[in-house]
Design a protein around this motif. Structure first.
Motif, PDB file in Angstrom:
ATOM      1  N   PHE A 108      74.910 -44.465 -26.202  1.00 56.85           N
ATOM      2  CA  PHE A 108      73.713 -44.428 -27.043  1.00 56.85           C
ATOM      3  C   PHE A 108      73.701 -45.588 -28.027  1.00 56.85           C
ATOM      4  O   PHE A 108      72.649 -46.183 -28.281  1.00 56.85           O
ATOM      5  CB  PHE A 108      73.522 -43.057 -27.700  1.00 56.85           C
ATOM      6  CG  PHE A 108      73.913 -42.927 -29.142  1.00 56.85           C
ATOM      7  CD1 PHE A 108      73.055 -43.346 -30.156  1.00 56.85           C
ATOM      8  CD2 PHE A 108      75.122 -42.362 -29.496  1.00 56.85           C
ATOM      9  CE1 PHE A 108      73.417 -43.210 -31.488  1.00 56.85           C
ATOM     10  CE2 PHE A 108      75.477 -42.212 -30.816  1.00 56.85           C
ATOM     11  CZ  PHE A 108      74.630 -42.646 -31.818  1.00 56.85           C
ATOM     12  N   LEU A 109      74.861 -45.966 -28.564  1.00 55.99           N
ATOM     13  CA  LEU A 109      74.882 -47.121 -29.476  1.00 55.99           C
ATOM     14  C   LEU A 109      74.603 -48.420 -28.727  1.00 55.99           C
ATOM     15  O   LEU A 109      73.926 -49.307 -29.242  1.00 55.99           O
ATOM     16  CB  LEU A 109      76.223 -47.205 -30.201  1.00 55.99           C
ATOM     17  CG  LEU A 109      76.480 -46.102 -31.221  1.00 55.99           C
ATOM     18  CD1 LEU A 109      77.903 -46.200 -31.764  1.00 55.99           C
ATOM     19  CD2 LEU A 109      75.453 -46.130 -32.338  1.00 55.99           C
ATOM     20  N   GLY A 110      75.126 -48.531 -27.523  1.00 55.03           N
ATOM     21  CA  GLY A 110      74.857 -49.719 -26.714  1.00 55.03           C
ATOM     22  C   GLY A 110      73.378 -49.875 -26.423  1.00 55.03           C
ATOM     23  O   GLY A 110      72.847 -50.986 -26.416  1.00 55.03           O
ATOM     24  N   THR A 111      72.700 -48.763 -26.202  1.00 53.88           N
ATOM     25  CA  THR A 111      71.253 -48.795 -25.993  1.00 53.88           C
ATOM     26  C   THR A 111      70.544 -49.196 -27.283  1.00 53.88           C
ATOM     27  O   THR A 111      69.680 -50.075 -27.285  1.00 53.88           O
ATOM     28  CB  THR A 111      70.745 -47.411 -25.525  1.00 53.88           C
ATOM     29  OG1 THR A 111      71.409 -47.062 -24.320  1.00 53.88           O
ATOM     30  CG2 THR A 111      69.246 -47.430 -25.301  1.00 53.88           C
ATOM     31  N   ARG A 112      70.925 -48.565 -28.370  1.00 55.19           N
ATOM     32  CA  ARG A 112      70.294 -48.841 -29.663  1.00 55.19           C
ATOM     33  C   ARG A 112      70.450 -50.308 -30.064  1.00 55.19           C
ATOM     34  O   ARG A 112      69.524 -50.926 -30.564  1.00 55.19           O
ATOM     35  CB  ARG A 112      70.913 -47.954 -30.738  1.00 55.19           C
ATOM     36  CG  ARG A 112      70.415 -48.281 -32.136  1.00 55.19           C
ATOM     37  CD  ARG A 112      71.053 -47.425 -33.181  1.00 55.19           C
ATOM     38  NE  ARG A 112      70.493 -46.075 -33.091  1.00 55.19           N
ATOM     39  CZ  ARG A 112      70.964 -45.049 -33.763  1.00 55.19           C
ATOM     40  NH1 ARG A 112      72.001 -45.177 -34.553  1.00 55.19           N
ATOM     41  NH2 ARG A 112      70.385 -43.866 -33.649  1.00 55.19           N
ATOM     42  N   TRP A 113      71.632 -50.854 -29.840  1.00 52.37           N
ATOM     43  CA  TRP A 113      71.928 -52.204 -30.320  1.00 52.37           C
ATOM     44  C   TRP A 113      71.827 -53.271 -29.226  1.00 52.37           C
ATOM     45  O   TRP A 113      72.251 -54.407 -29.417  1.00 52.37           O
ATOM     46  CB  TRP A 113      73.309 -52.241 -30.957  1.00 52.37           C
ATOM     47  CG  TRP A 113      73.415 -51.356 -32.167  1.00 52.37           C
ATOM     48  CD1 TRP A 113      72.431 -51.045 -33.051  1.00 52.37           C
ATOM     49  CD2 TRP A 113      74.580 -50.662 -32.622  1.00 52.37           C
ATOM     50  NE1 TRP A 113      72.909 -50.206 -34.028  1.00 52.37           N
ATOM     51  CE2 TRP A 113      74.221 -49.957 -33.798  1.00 52.37           C
ATOM     52  CE3 TRP A 113      75.890 -50.577 -32.163  1.00 52.37           C
ATOM     53  CZ2 TRP A 113      75.132 -49.180 -34.506  1.00 52.37           C
ATOM     54  CZ3 TRP A 113      76.786 -49.799 -32.883  1.00 52.37           C
ATOM     55  CH2 TRP A 113      76.410 -49.109 -34.034  1.00 52.37           C
ATOM     56  N   ASP A 114      71.283 -52.892 -28.064  1.00 53.56           N
ATOM     57  CA  ASP A 114      71.102 -53.829 -26.951  1.00 53.56           C
ATOM     58  C   ASP A 114      72.394 -54.557 -26.578  1.00 53.56           C
ATOM     59  O   ASP A 114      72.410 -55.774 -26.385  1.00 53.56           O
ATOM     60  CB  ASP A 114      69.999 -54.850 -27.271  1.00 53.56           C
ATOM     61  CG  ASP A 114      68.639 -54.207 -27.391  1.00 53.56           C
ATOM     62  OD1 ASP A 114      68.355 -53.286 -26.596  1.00 53.56           O
ATOM     63  OD2 ASP A 114      67.862 -54.618 -28.274  1.00 53.56           O
ATOM     64  N   VAL A 115      73.475 -53.813 -26.465  1.00 53.35           N
ATOM     65  CA  VAL A 115      74.754 -54.392 -26.074  1.00 53.35           C
ATOM     66  C   VAL A 115      74.691 -54.761 -24.599  1.00 53.35           C
ATOM     67  O   VAL A 115      74.216 -53.981 -23.774  1.00 53.35           O
ATOM     68  CB  VAL A 115      75.914 -53.409 -26.336  1.00 53.35           C
ATOM     69  CG1 VAL A 115      77.231 -53.954 -25.804  1.00 53.35           C
ATOM     70  CG2 VAL A 115      76.019 -53.114 -27.826  1.00 53.35           C
ATOM     71  N   THR A 116      75.160 -55.949 -24.282  1.00 51.64           N
ATOM     72  CA  THR A 116      75.200 -56.406 -22.896  1.00 51.64           C
ATOM     73  C   THR A 116      76.651 -56.655 -22.483  1.00 51.64           C
ATOM     74  O   THR A 116      77.556 -56.669 -23.318  1.00 51.64           O
ATOM     75  CB  THR A 116      74.405 -57.712 -22.718  1.00 51.64           C
ATOM     76  OG1 THR A 116      75.066 -58.750 -23.447  1.00 51.64           O
ATOM     77  CG2 THR A 116      72.968 -57.552 -23.207  1.00 51.64           C
TER      78      THR A 116
END
Length: 154
Positions: A108-116
């Motif tokens: 969910f944090l990766g989605t929120r912060w656009d982690v690639t």
């Protein structure tokens, strides 16, 4: 990145070594994800509940059948982490729930912060926009990796 082992396997238990700041951070992240799980259609949860079918009608039918179970399983993992967060040891089932919760927090944090996948942890600058958030994501990834390694050892 970090020096100390947070998880160490001891027979059928895993030793948990988190300082007070780590426990507070994890508690805050648990709170946030628990609130989001009240609305599984929240866009920040799209990696936790990806479409199972490309056909929208089929996917909606599938989601109506399994969404409750998926949310329940994730909620159980978060509750296990919350219940054991102040402790010093985890049994193997609790450790498995920790893995699931850490992964869910990362998703969910990766989605929120656009982690690639191109994220370079070695070049994070905490003073750059998003630097602190990416450091939290990196920390969760590191914790998850440590727990996997601890569970693989005997």
């Amino acid at each position: 990145m970090f020096a100390r082992l947070q998880f160490q396997r001891r027979g059928d238990h895993v030793r948990l070594r988190l300082d007070v700041h780590e426990r507070l951070l994890l508690s805050d992240l648990l709170d946030e994800l628990e609130r989001l799980l009240d609305d599984p259609d929240d866009p920040e949860l799209r990696r936790l509940f990806p479409p199972a079918y490309s056909d929208r009608a089929e996917d909606e039918q599938y989601r109506s059948l399994v969404q409750g179970q998926l949310v329940s399983g994730r909620s159980k993992a978060l509750a296990t982490v919350r219940e054991t967060l102040a402790g010093e040891t985890l049994d193997l089932e609790q450790a498995d729930q920790w893995l699931r919760a850490l992964n869910d927090m990362r998703l969910f944090l990766g989605t929120r912060w656009d982690v690639t996948e191109q994220l370079d942890y070695g070049n994070l600058d905490l003073n750059e926009p998003g630097g602190r958030e990416l450091a939290i994501y990196g920390y969760l990834s590191w914790l998850q990796e440590q727990l996997v390694e601890a569970l693989q050892s005997s």
